[in-house]
Design a protein around this motif. Structure first.
Motif, PDB file in Angstrom:
ATOM      1  N   LEU A 199       0.822  -1.220   0.000  1.00 17.27           N
ATOM      2  CA  LEU A 199       0.000   0.000   0.000  1.00 17.27           C
ATOM      3  C   LEU A 199       0.860   1.276   0.000  1.00 17.27           C
ATOM      4  O   LEU A 199       0.344   2.377   0.170  1.00 17.27           O
ATOM      5  N   ASP A 200       2.173   1.092  -0.156  1.00 11.51           N
ATOM      6  CA  ASP A 200       3.122   2.221  -0.187  1.00 11.51           C
ATOM      7  C   ASP A 200       3.239   2.926   1.164  1.00 11.51           C
ATOM      8  O   ASP A 200       3.576   4.114   1.242  1.00 11.51           O
ATOM      9  N   GLY A 201       2.946   2.170   2.240  1.00  7.72           N
ATOM     10  CA  GLY A 201       2.964   2.749   3.584  1.00  7.72           C
ATOM     11  C   GLY A 201       4.324   3.238   4.028  1.00  7.72           C
ATOM     12  O   GLY A 201       4.429   4.259   4.724  1.00  7.72           O
ATOM     13  N   VAL A 202       5.388   2.529   3.607  1.00  4.97           N
ATOM     14  CA  VAL A 202       6.736   2.932   4.056  1.00  4.97           C
ATOM     15  C   VAL A 202       7.121   4.252   3.394  1.00  4.97           C
ATOM     16  O   VAL A 202       7.709   5.134   4.028  1.00  4.97           O
ATOM     17  N   ARG A 203       6.749   4.414   2.126  1.00  4.03           N
ATOM     18  CA  ARG A 203       7.028   5.687   1.444  1.00  4.03           C
ATOM     19  C   ARG A 203       6.284   6.841   2.131  1.00  4.03           C
ATOM     20  O   ARG A 203       6.827   7.934   2.305  1.00  4.03           O
ATOM     21  N   LEU A 204       5.045   6.572   2.557  1.00  4.91           N
ATOM     22  CA  LEU A 204       4.274   7.607   3.258  1.00  4.91           C
ATOM     23  C   LEU A 204       4.918   7.951   4.602  1.00  4.91           C
ATOM     24  O   LEU A 204       4.984   9.124   4.993  1.00  4.91           O
ATOM     25  N   LEU A 205       5.395   6.931   5.312  1.00  3.74           N
ATOM     26  CA  LEU A 205       6.101   7.180   6.579  1.00  3.74           C
ATOM     27  C   LEU A 205       7.347   8.025   6.334  1.00  3.74           C
ATOM     28  O   LEU A 205       7.636   8.967   7.075  1.00  3.74           O
ATOM     29  N   TRP A 206       8.080   7.661   5.282  1.00  2.00           N
ATOM     30  CA  TRP A 206       9.326   8.371   4.967  1.00  2.00           C
ATOM     31  C   TRP A 206       9.031   9.840   4.652  1.00  2.00           C
ATOM     32  O   TRP A 206       9.766  10.732   5.079  1.00  2.00           O
ATOM     33  N   SER A 207       7.925  10.086   3.935  1.00  6.03           N
ATOM     34  CA  SER A 207       7.595  11.478   3.575  1.00  6.03           C
ATOM     35  C   SER A 207       7.236  12.293   4.814  1.00  6.03           C
ATOM     36  O   SER A 207       7.393  13.514   4.835  1.00  6.03           O
ATOM     37  N   LEU A 208       6.763  11.606   5.877  1.00  4.40           N
ATOM     38  CA  LEU A 208       6.428  12.317   7.118  1.00  4.40           C
ATOM     39  C   LEU A 208       7.677  12.787   7.880  1.00  4.40           C
ATOM     40  O   LEU A 208       7.576  13.595   8.809  1.00  4.40           O
ATOM     41  N   LEU A 209       8.844  12.306   7.481  1.00  5.50           N
ATOM     42  CA  LEU A 209      10.090  12.815   8.076  1.00  5.50           C
ATOM     43  C   LEU A 209      10.288  14.289   7.717  1.00  5.50           C
ATOM     44  O   LEU A 209      11.055  14.994   8.355  1.00  5.50           O
ATOM     45  N   LYS A 210       9.594  14.739   6.671  1.00  2.00           N
ATOM     46  CA  LYS A 210       9.682  16.156   6.250  1.00  2.00           C
ATOM     47  C   LYS A 210       8.703  17.036   7.028  1.00  2.00           C
ATOM     48  O   LYS A 210       8.720  18.248   6.883  1.00  2.00           O
ATOM     49  N   ASN A 211       7.821  16.423   7.828  1.00  3.75           N
ATOM     50  CA  ASN A 211       6.834  17.183   8.590  1.00  3.75           C
ATOM     51  C   ASN A 211       7.540  18.161   9.535  1.00  3.75           C
ATOM     52  O   ASN A 211       8.611  17.864  10.057  1.00  3.75           O
ATOM     53  N   HIS A 212       6.944  19.322   9.747  1.00  8.02           N
ATOM     54  CA  HIS A 212       7.596  20.352  10.582  1.00  8.02           C
ATOM     55  C   HIS A 212       7.512  20.045  12.074  1.00  8.02           C
ATOM     56  O   HIS A 212       8.193  20.658  12.888  1.00  8.02           O
ATOM     57  N   ASN A 213       6.646  19.071  12.446  1.00  6.22           N
ATOM     58  CA  ASN A 213       6.425  18.751  13.865  1.00  6.22           C
ATOM     59  C   ASN A 213       7.403  17.653  14.311  1.00  6.22           C
ATOM     60  O   ASN A 213       7.351  16.528  13.808  1.00  6.22           O
ATOM     61  N   PRO A 214       8.299  17.958  15.273  1.00 10.12           N
ATOM     62  CA  PRO A 214       9.283  16.956  15.715  1.00 10.12           C
ATOM     63  C   PRO A 214       8.648  15.655  16.228  1.00 10.12           C
ATOM     64  O   PRO A 214       9.212  14.584  16.052  1.00 10.12           O
ATOM     65  N   GLU A 215       7.459  15.768  16.829  1.00  7.95           N
ATOM     66  CA  GLU A 215       6.791  14.570  17.356  1.00  7.95           C
ATOM     67  C   GLU A 215       6.373  13.637  16.208  1.00  7.95           C
ATOM     68  O   GLU A 215       6.477  12.411  16.319  1.00  7.95           O
ATOM     69  N   VAL A 216       5.908  14.236  15.113  1.00  8.86           N
ATOM     70  CA  VAL A 216       5.547  13.437  13.931  1.00  8.86           C
ATOM     71  C   VAL A 216       6.809  12.838  13.304  1.00  8.86           C
ATOM     72  O   VAL A 216       6.835  11.657  12.941  1.00  8.86           O
ATOM     73  N   GLN A 217       7.865  13.640  13.216  1.00 10.91           N
ATOM     74  CA  GLN A 217       9.134  13.158  12.636  1.00 10.91           C
ATOM     75  C   GLN A 217       9.663  11.946  13.410  1.00 10.91           C
ATOM     76  O   GLN A 217      10.015  10.922  12.819  1.00 10.91           O
TER      77      GLN A 217
END
Length: 399
Positions: free
Chosen positions: A192-210
């Motif tokens: 389902l491309d979940g790992v790619r979606l997780l990886w893209s969340l590393l760009k999120n501005h929120n450290p807790e999400v990162q």
């Protein structure tokens, strides 16, 4: 009369001192009793108070002991039309699920299956709690990871990774990461491309999400069929994760170090992150006093030693002497990771000299007698390397 009283009580429960009073004055039993009534507003206030109070383990235990888990689970079906009641009930279940004994009861009550049905068409306030509860259940018990998959919970969870609500993203990354520990789940997440979606969340501005995304990436790499190739397929992914070592947030740094330790198991990817400057960036963090970061940093250093000239480069960048201090930590996980890192680093003669000067031998000798076989082996190996260098020097002098 009861409704405004409990309503006021649950508002007060946002404060820690009030939560303590609610617990010690025996009010948890009354809150649990009123969960089983007929008045939905009263049930909502009671569930909401439990949601806030169950931050503390002692309260979670009391809720279980007074039989509060069953009526909370029952509210999942009863409250499906009343969104305020559903938000309060799912919140209480989420917090109560932070205790393993409560998760066992929720399993018996088929709460996981009921929660999965709430992953679609719900307000975000409800989703945050539902996903939080599923994450706790999946993290604590392997059977629950399978139950989520069998109930069809993986696709909607992965789908929620595309959202923007920060609290929901923190919870959904944790839940997807916990589910990924099960290889069959990981197969679905990958498809389902979940790992790619997780990886893209590393760009999120929120450290807790990162940090939550980076922690979730770790079991994904561990359980993917061809993890090395999967990671390489993310364009710019390795550069992105190395760049996060510049973060000021300790939790981000610890999670990224853990992810790097997993990434570095693949030689090709280790070569790439080396080119992106992972060695000096890890070395720069070595003076930290945070034990959680120390443990994962030492793991990452041990793994990154396996490529090219990295052992020598860690020494040149001043990583060796600070690592020796980690052995004085009270945390045995830090000892194990550090001993492995020092063992790898001790294969370079200059690092051996630095370690010896930093007083590593006495600290490691104490650890050779530890109960942990991995710690024993790494400590003995490191001492052996230092000893061999000393013998070689003695021989050279005597010629």
């Amino acid at each position: 009369m009861l409704i405004p009283v409990v309503g006021t009580l649950q508002e007060c429960a946002s404060e820690k001192s009030y939560r303590l009073a609610i617990r010690t004055e025996g009010m948890i039993e009354d809150l649990v009793k009123n969960l089983s009534g007929e008045n939905e507003e009263l049930q909502m206030h009671c569930a909401s108070a439990i949601f806030k109070c169950a931050e503390e383990k002692a309260t979670r235990d009391l809720v279980r002991q007074y039989g509060g888990l069953d009526p909370l689970a029952a509210l999942l079906t009863k409250g499906s039309e009343n969104k305020e009641l559903l938000a309060a009930a799912t919140g209480a279940i989420w917090k109560c699920a932070m205790s393993a004994e409560n998760v066992t009861r929720f399993q018996d009550l088929k709460t996981i299956e009921a929660l999965v049905t709430l992953l679609n068409d719900q307000p975000e306030e409800v989703l945050v709690n539902v996903v939080g509860a599923l994450g706790e259940c999946a993290a604590q018990e392997p059977d629950n990871r399978m139950a989520i998959r069998k109930a069809g919970g993986i696709p909607p969870l992965v789908n929620l990774l595309t959202g923007t609500n920060q609290a929901l993203l923190v919870n959904v990354t944790k839940a997807v990461g916990a589910c990924a520990i099960e290889p069959d789940n990981m197969g679905i997440i990958d498809r389902l491309d979940g790992v790619r979606l997780l990886w893209s969340l590393l760009k999120n501005h929120n450290p807790e999400v990162q940090s939550s995304a980076a922690w979730a990436i770790c079991p994904c790499i561990e359980n993917a069929k061809d993890a090395g190739e999967m990671v390489r397929s993310f364009v710019g992914g390795l550069e992105l994760i190395v760049s996060l070592l510049k973060s000021e947030d300790k939790e981000v740094l610890a999670s990224v170090c853990a992810a790097i330790a997993n990434i570095a198991k693949d030689e090709e990817n280790l070569a790439v992150i080396t080119d992106h400057g992972v060695v000096p960036m890890l070395a720069k963090l070595a003076t930290t006093t945070d034990d959680k970061l120390r443990r994962h940093l030492a793991d990452a250093i041990a793994r990154c030693c396996m490529w090219g000239n990295n052992r020598v480069a860690f020494g040149q960048n001043g990583a060796v002497a600070p690592l020796v201090k980690y052995l004085k930590s009270p945390d045995s996980n830090v000892h194990r990771a550090t001993a492995k890192a020092l063992y790898q680093l001790s294969r370079d003669p200059n690092n051996c000299i630095t370690m010896h000067e930093s007083g590593v031998v006495k600290l490691l000798v104490d650890m050779v007698g530890a109960d942990d076989p991995a710690l024993q082996e790494a400590a003995a190996g490191c001492i052996g390397n230092i000893r061999r260098l000393a013998l070689a020097n003695e021989k050279a002098r005597s010629k």
